[in-house]
Design a protein around this motif. Structure first.
Motif, mmCIF file in Angstrom:
data_model
loop_
_atom_site.group_PDB
_atom_site.id
_atom_site.type_symbol
_atom_site.label_atom_id
_atom_site.label_comp_id
_atom_site.label_asym_id
_atom_site.label_seq_id
_atom_site.Cartn_x
_atom_site.Cartn_y
_atom_site.Cartn_z
ATOM 1 N N ILE A 34 0.841 -1.199 0.000
ATOM 2 C CA ILE A 34 0.000 0.000 0.000
ATOM 3 C C ILE A 34 0.875 1.247 0.000
ATOM 4 O O ILE A 34 0.634 2.193 -0.759
ATOM 5 C CB ILE A 34 -0.975 -0.011 1.186
ATOM 6 N N ILE A 52 -5.673 1.869 -5.108
ATOM 7 C CA ILE A 52 -4.691 1.150 -4.289
ATOM 8 C C ILE A 52 -4.912 -0.344 -4.434
ATOM 9 O O ILE A 52 -3.959 -1.120 -4.581
ATOM 10 C CB ILE A 52 -4.791 1.574 -2.808
ATOM 11 N N GLN A 53 -6.160 -0.759 -4.428
ATOM 12 C CA GLN A 53 -6.510 -2.180 -4.542
ATOM 13 C C GLN A 53 -5.972 -2.756 -5.851
ATOM 14 O O GLN A 53 -5.397 -3.840 -5.865
ATOM 15 C CB GLN A 53 -8.029 -2.342 -4.445
ATOM 16 N N SER A 56 -2.149 -3.069 -5.571
ATOM 17 C CA SER A 56 -1.625 -3.968 -4.544
ATOM 18 C C SER A 56 -2.143 -5.398 -4.681
ATOM 19 O O SER A 56 -1.638 -6.295 -4.021
ATOM 20 C CB SER A 56 -1.974 -3.441 -3.148
ATOM 21 N N ARG A 60 -10.463 -5.218 -1.630
ATOM 22 C CA ARG A 60 -10.832 -3.860 -1.234
ATOM 23 C C ARG A 60 -10.994 -3.754 0.285
ATOM 24 O O ARG A 60 -10.533 -2.788 0.898
ATOM 25 C CB ARG A 60 -12.123 -3.468 -1.949
ATOM 26 N N VAL A 63 -7.577 -3.736 1.877
ATOM 27 C CA VAL A 63 -6.931 -2.429 1.679
ATOM 28 C C VAL A 63 -7.494 -1.434 2.690
ATOM 29 O O VAL A 63 -6.742 -0.708 3.345
ATOM 30 C CB VAL A 63 -7.116 -1.920 0.231
#
Length: 121
Positions: A34, A52-53, A56, A60, A63
């Motif tokens: 993250i 971000i999901q 990475s 969700r 995250v």
């Protein structure tokens, strides 16, 4: 052991104790991913959970959980725009500074401890 070394060692341990909780939080691989996603975004106003999901490859909800841990620890920040949350790293306002200070002190402390050990031999 001389007084100067005792004081240096005491200060070093205090710095370590300040850094330890943050290092523990940063030790999680998902949180590291993250943080990397936040860094790669360039800090341009922050990025949302979905972005971000994708970067990475973590669910969700995972995250969101890890972002909350990072937020609560003061490692990252969030700004809200209506119903949208944007996450970012503000290096001027982060709790990672004790970690940086600790690692800057490691090499000098290693050398100092080595010298002190040699004195005892």
């Amino acid at each position: 052991m001389d007084k100067d070394f005792s004081l240096e060692k005491k200060n070093f341990i205090e710095t370590y104790n300040l850094a330890r909780p943050i290092m523990t939080i940063l030790g999680d691989q998902v949180r590291q991913e993250i943080l990397l996603a936040l860094i790669e975004s360039g800090g341009m106003g922050g990025i949302r959970v979905g972005e971000i999901q994708k970067k990475s490859h973590v669910s969700r909800s995972a995250v969101s959980h890890h972002l909350k841990v990072l937020l609560d620890a003061g490692i990252i920040n969030m700004r809200r725009e209506g119903t949208k949350n944007y996450y970012y790293i503000d290096f001027d306002d982060t709790t990672v500074k004790p970690v940086i200070l600790f690692w800057q002190q490691v090499e000098p402390m290693l050398k100092r401890c080595s010298k002190e050990s040699e004195k005892r031999l």
